[in-house]
Design a protein around this motif. Structure first.
Motif, PDB file in Angstrom:
ATOM      1  N   LEU A 200       0.822  -1.218   0.000  1.00 51.56           N
ATOM      2  CA  LEU A 200       0.000   0.000   0.000  1.00 51.56           C
ATOM      3  C   LEU A 200       0.854   1.266   0.000  1.00 51.56           C
ATOM      4  O   LEU A 200       0.517   2.257  -0.659  1.00 51.56           O
ATOM      5  N   GLU A 201       1.972   1.244   0.736  1.00 52.14           N
ATOM      6  CA  GLU A 201       2.873   2.412   0.730  1.00 52.14           C
ATOM      7  C   GLU A 201       3.436   2.653  -0.657  1.00 52.14           C
ATOM      8  O   GLU A 201       3.504   3.786  -1.138  1.00 52.14           O
ATOM      9  N   ALA A 202       3.856   1.563  -1.315  1.00 54.39           N
ATOM     10  CA  ALA A 202       4.418   1.686  -2.655  1.00 54.39           C
ATOM     11  C   ALA A 202       3.356   2.177  -3.638  1.00 54.39           C
ATOM     12  O   ALA A 202       3.596   3.084  -4.447  1.00 54.39           O
ATOM     13  N   PHE A 203       2.165   1.588  -3.553  1.00 61.77           N
ATOM     14  CA  PHE A 203       1.099   1.963  -4.482  1.00 61.77           C
ATOM     15  C   PHE A 203       0.613   3.392  -4.233  1.00 61.77           C
ATOM     16  O   PHE A 203       0.310   4.131  -5.179  1.00 61.77           O
ATOM     17  N   THR A 204       0.545   3.805  -2.973  1.00 63.32           N
ATOM     18  CA  THR A 204       0.143   5.175  -2.652  1.00 63.32           C
ATOM     19  C   THR A 204       1.084   6.183  -3.300  1.00 63.32           C
ATOM     20  O   THR A 204       0.659   7.206  -3.843  1.00 63.32           O
ATOM     21  N   GLN A 205       2.395   5.886  -3.252  1.00 63.29           N
ATOM     22  CA  GLN A 205       3.371   6.777  -3.885  1.00 63.29           C
ATOM     23  C   GLN A 205       3.163   6.808  -5.396  1.00 63.29           C
ATOM     24  O   GLN A 205       3.266   7.866  -6.036  1.00 63.29           O
ATOM     25  N   ALA A 206       2.843   5.647  -5.977  1.00 61.15           N
ATOM     26  CA  ALA A 206       2.579   5.582  -7.415  1.00 61.15           C
ATOM     27  C   ALA A 206       1.356   6.414  -7.781  1.00 61.15           C
ATOM     28  O   ALA A 206       1.347   7.126  -8.795  1.00 61.15           O
ATOM     29  N   VAL A 207       0.307   6.341  -6.951  1.00 64.70           N
ATOM     30  CA  VAL A 207      -0.915   7.108  -7.196  1.00 64.70           C
ATOM     31  C   VAL A 207      -0.632   8.606  -7.143  1.00 64.70           C
ATOM     32  O   VAL A 207      -1.051   9.367  -8.034  1.00 64.70           O
ATOM     33  N   HIS A 208       0.073   9.063  -6.126  1.00 63.24           N
ATOM     34  CA  HIS A 208       0.386  10.494  -6.015  1.00 63.24           C
ATOM     35  C   HIS A 208       1.257  10.961  -7.191  1.00 63.24           C
ATOM     36  O   HIS A 208       1.064  12.067  -7.716  1.00 63.24           O
ATOM     37  N   SER A 209       2.204  10.118  -7.601  1.00 66.35           N
ATOM     38  CA  SER A 209       3.073  10.479  -8.735  1.00 66.35           C
ATOM     39  C   SER A 209       2.267  10.581 -10.021  1.00 66.35           C
ATOM     40  O   SER A 209       2.457  11.514 -10.820  1.00 66.35           O
ATOM     41  N   ALA A 210       1.366   9.614 -10.245  1.00 67.72           N
ATOM     42  CA  ALA A 210       0.533   9.621 -11.449  1.00 67.72           C
ATOM     43  C   ALA A 210      -0.394  10.834 -11.468  1.00 67.72           C
ATOM     44  O   ALA A 210      -0.572  11.486 -12.509  1.00 67.72           O
ATOM     45  N   HIS A 211      -0.962  11.144 -10.307  1.00 67.19           N
ATOM     46  CA  HIS A 211      -1.888  12.274 -10.232  1.00 67.19           C
ATOM     47  C   HIS A 211      -1.157  13.594 -10.479  1.00 67.19           C
ATOM     48  O   HIS A 211      -1.694  14.509 -11.136  1.00 67.19           O
ATOM     49  N   GLU A 212       0.047  13.709  -9.978  1.00 71.19           N
ATOM     50  CA  GLU A 212       0.853  14.919 -10.197  1.00 71.19           C
ATOM     51  C   GLU A 212       1.150  15.090 -11.690  1.00 71.19           C
ATOM     52  O   GLU A 212       1.119  16.216 -12.214  1.00 71.19           O
ATOM     53  N   TYR A 213       1.419  13.963 -12.369  1.00 71.68           N
ATOM     54  CA  TYR A 213       1.678  14.009 -13.809  1.00 71.68           C
ATOM     55  C   TYR A 213       0.438  14.510 -14.555  1.00 71.68           C
ATOM     56  O   TYR A 213       0.533  15.367 -15.450  1.00 71.68           O
ATOM     57  N   VAL A 214      -0.735  13.979 -14.194  1.00 74.57           N
ATOM     58  CA  VAL A 214      -1.982  14.390 -14.834  1.00 74.57           C
ATOM     59  C   VAL A 214      -2.221  15.891 -14.626  1.00 74.57           C
ATOM     60  O   VAL A 214      -2.597  16.619 -15.553  1.00 74.57           O
ATOM     61  N   LYS A 215      -1.993  16.368 -13.410  1.00 72.00           N
ATOM     62  CA  LYS A 215      -2.186  17.794 -13.124  1.00 72.00           C
ATOM     63  C   LYS A 215      -1.223  18.659 -13.930  1.00 72.00           C
ATOM     64  O   LYS A 215      -1.611  19.720 -14.440  1.00 72.00           O
ATOM     65  N   ASN A 216       0.031  18.225 -14.031  1.00 75.63           N
ATOM     66  CA  ASN A 216       1.031  18.997 -14.786  1.00 75.63           C
ATOM     67  C   ASN A 216       0.675  19.083 -16.259  1.00 75.63           C
ATOM     68  O   ASN A 216       0.775  20.148 -16.879  1.00 75.63           O
ATOM     69  N   VAL A 217       0.263  17.941 -16.843  1.00 77.19           N
ATOM     70  CA  VAL A 217      -0.107  17.930 -18.269  1.00 77.19           C
ATOM     71  C   VAL A 217      -1.330  18.795 -18.505  1.00 77.19           C
ATOM     72  O   VAL A 217      -1.405  19.559 -19.482  1.00 77.19           O
ATOM     73  N   SER A 218      -2.299  18.701 -17.612  1.00 75.82           N
ATOM     74  CA  SER A 218      -3.526  19.506 -17.736  1.00 75.82           C
ATOM     75  C   SER A 218      -3.213  20.995 -17.641  1.00 75.82           C
ATOM     76  O   SER A 218      -3.773  21.816 -18.391  1.00 75.82           O
ATOM     77  N   HIS A 219      -2.325  21.359 -16.748  1.00 77.01           N
ATOM     78  CA  HIS A 219      -1.940  22.771 -16.564  1.00 77.01           C
ATOM     79  C   HIS A 219      -1.247  23.305 -17.814  1.00 77.01           C
ATOM     80  O   HIS A 219      -1.540  24.427 -18.260  1.00 77.01           O
ATOM     81  N   LYS A 220      -0.357  22.502 -18.401  1.00 74.44           N
ATOM     82  CA  LYS A 220       0.341  22.922 -19.612  1.00 74.44           C
ATOM     83  C   LYS A 220      -0.650  23.088 -20.773  1.00 74.44           C
ATOM     84  O   LYS A 220      -0.545  24.018 -21.588  1.00 74.44           O
ATOM     85  N   LYS A 221      -1.624  22.181 -20.847  1.00 71.33           N
ATOM     86  CA  LYS A 221      -2.623  22.246 -21.918  1.00 71.33           C
ATOM     87  C   LYS A 221      -3.458  23.520 -21.805  1.00 71.33           C
ATOM     88  O   LYS A 221      -3.737  24.189 -22.799  1.00 71.33           O
ATOM     89  N   LYS A 222      -3.841  23.897 -20.586  1.00 70.26           N
ATOM     90  CA  LYS A 222      -4.640  25.106 -20.368  1.00 70.26           C
ATOM     91  C   LYS A 222      -3.848  26.352 -20.750  1.00 70.26           C
ATOM     92  O   LYS A 222      -4.382  27.309 -21.319  1.00 70.26           O
ATOM     93  N   ASN A 223      -2.554  26.349 -20.437  1.00 71.05           N
ATOM     94  CA  ASN A 223      -1.709  27.508 -20.751  1.00 71.05           C
ATOM     95  C   ASN A 223      -1.565  27.684 -22.258  1.00 71.05           C
ATOM     96  O   ASN A 223      -1.511  28.812 -22.776  1.00 71.05           O
ATOM     97  N   VAL A 224      -1.493  26.543 -22.993  1.00 71.42           N
ATOM     98  CA  VAL A 224      -1.383  26.610 -24.449  1.00 71.42           C
ATOM     99  C   VAL A 224      -2.669  27.166 -25.056  1.00 71.42           C
ATOM    100  O   VAL A 224      -2.660  27.966 -26.002  1.00 71.42           O
ATOM    101  N   GLU A 225      -3.807  26.707 -24.500  1.00 75.96           N
ATOM    102  CA  GLU A 225      -5.095  27.158 -25.009  1.00 75.96           C
ATOM    103  C   GLU A 225      -5.315  28.643 -24.701  1.00 75.96           C
ATOM    104  O   GLU A 225      -5.947  29.367 -25.432  1.00 75.96           O
TER     105      GLU A 225
END
Length: 390
Positions: free
Chosen positions: A365-390
């Motif tokens: 669970l500790e390992a997977f929790t870190q994976a979830v937070h890392s994946a979510h951070e990636y999604v937020k970063n990509v979404s933020h970059k997309k909004k800035n381009v638009e």
């Protein structure tokens, strides 16, 4: 008067000492770092020469550190102020003119805890089950697991499903140590209950068959994994090792959305096989990691089968971050793959067990929790970059 003949004097013949035998043998010891430990054994005779070895080599005794002693037929070695360097296999060799005998024992040093670990699973399970993705366009966080055949990719997914379901999830379609072949032939999506997480399992990586051109390539092609990271490969696509996915393929997803892409790459490596991994396989993993890095996709390493390399961890998983063996395997993994230590998570999958094990669950669970937070951070970063381009 005759004299009595004198009898020549003779010295007594020295008795031959008995052949040495270990009446009681050395016992394995587990000691906390900084404490002392004593190894003892009893022989059938004290008329022997005793020599100590560590890991098959003559023990280099240090003044104030090691004390060897003999009291009659009892022999002992005391090690003061133990450090990680003192862990090893100790042997006493007893020898005299009649023969020799020996016995050995393992000294395991519990290091001071160098990484903290959660001890209760319920808070982590609750947090994950209630996890909310900040981007409405992304229905689920996607994790791709890759690594050598038999490393435990499918078993890792099965273990996470077991934890979320609260009962054993048994799936025989996992690579066998006996066959040495991957049972995963398709790009498979596996969900975790009603949670917003999905795992993608792929064929195991194998070394190239350069020495025999007649042999067909085996294992997934690194280009296919990179295409999967980009979202070009559909679910249930069957891999063709000798022919990686291309834009000409009718199954190729030409314009993937953020939801189609992989949000975290997880490399799965078996702790007991890190040293034995082929250079070809390591290079493939590095190529895939480089591809993920260019895409900005976070990467973690799940190091499985920790119980196979450390007896202390095998007996008590809560001591995993006090194990010298585990730390050495993590360091070796870090060097060979070029991954920071804080991105490597040692863990154990369900394999022989039929009952739930909270200690095992907490590590996963500790390992997977870190994976979830890392994946979510990636999604937020990509979404933020997309909004800035638009």
């Amino acid at each position: 008067m005759g004299s009595t003949p004198s009898t020549p004097s003779t010295s007594p013949t020295p008795s031959t000492p008995p052949k040495p035998e270990c009446v009681s043998v050395l016992a394995d010891k587990q000691v906390k770092e900084g404490q002392g430990v004593t190894l003892q054994c009893e022989a059938n005779t004290g008329e022997v020469t005793a020599k100590w070895e560590k890991n098959g080599h003559r023990l280099e005794c240090v003044e104030g550190k090691h004390t060897r002693s003999q009291s009659g037929t009892a022999f002992s070695l005391t090690i003061k102020n133990t450090a990680k360097e003192d862990e090893g296999n100790y042997t006493i060799n007893l020898q005299n003119d009649s023969g020799s005998a020996s016995c050995s024992a393992m000294v395991i040093v519990e290091l001071n805890e160098w990484r903290t670990a959660q001890r209760t699973q319920d808070p982590m399970i609750k947090t994950l089950k209630n996890f909310d993705i900040s981007n409405s366009e992304v229905r689920e966080l996607r994790f791709l697991l890759h690594g050598p055949v038999g490393a435990g990719k499918s078993s890792t997914i099965n273990t996470i499903k077991t934890i979320f379901d609260g009962h054993q999830f048994i799936n025989c379609l996992a690579a066998s140590d006996l066959s040495g072949e991957s049972f995963t032939t398709k790009y498979q999506r596996l969900s975790v209950g009603s949670s917003p997480f999905a795992f993608y399992d792929v064929m195991g990586l194998e070394k190239d068959q350069k020495q025999d051109k007649r042999k067909q390539p085996k294992g997934v092609h690194s280009d296919d994994i990179i295409n999967a990271l980009k979202g070009h490969i559909p679910n249930d696509y069957e891999f063709i090792p000798e022919q990686p996915m291309s834009e000409d393929n009718v199954n190729y997803i030409s314009d993937p959305t953020l939801n189609d892409k992989i949000h975290c790459l997880v490399s799965v490596i078996a702790a007991d096989k890190v040293t034995l991994m082929e250079d070809d396989v390591i290079q493939k993993m590095k190529t895939i990691r480089a591809g993920a890095s260019k895409l900005g996709i976070p990467q973690l390493v799940f190091m499985t089968r920790v119980d196979k390399v450390c007896k202390m961890t095998q007996n008590d998983l809560t001591k995993i971050y006090q194990s010298k063996k585990i730390k050495e395997k993590m360091e070796e993994c870090s060097i060979r793959l070029g991954v920071p230590m804080n991105c490597i998570f040692p863990l154990k999958n369900y394999h022989e067990e039929t009952n739930m094990n909270e200690k095992l669950n907490c590590l996963m669970l500790e390992a997977f929790t870190q994976a979830v937070h890392s994946a979510h951070e990636y999604v937020k970063n990509v979404s933020h970059k997309k909004k800035n381009v638009e």
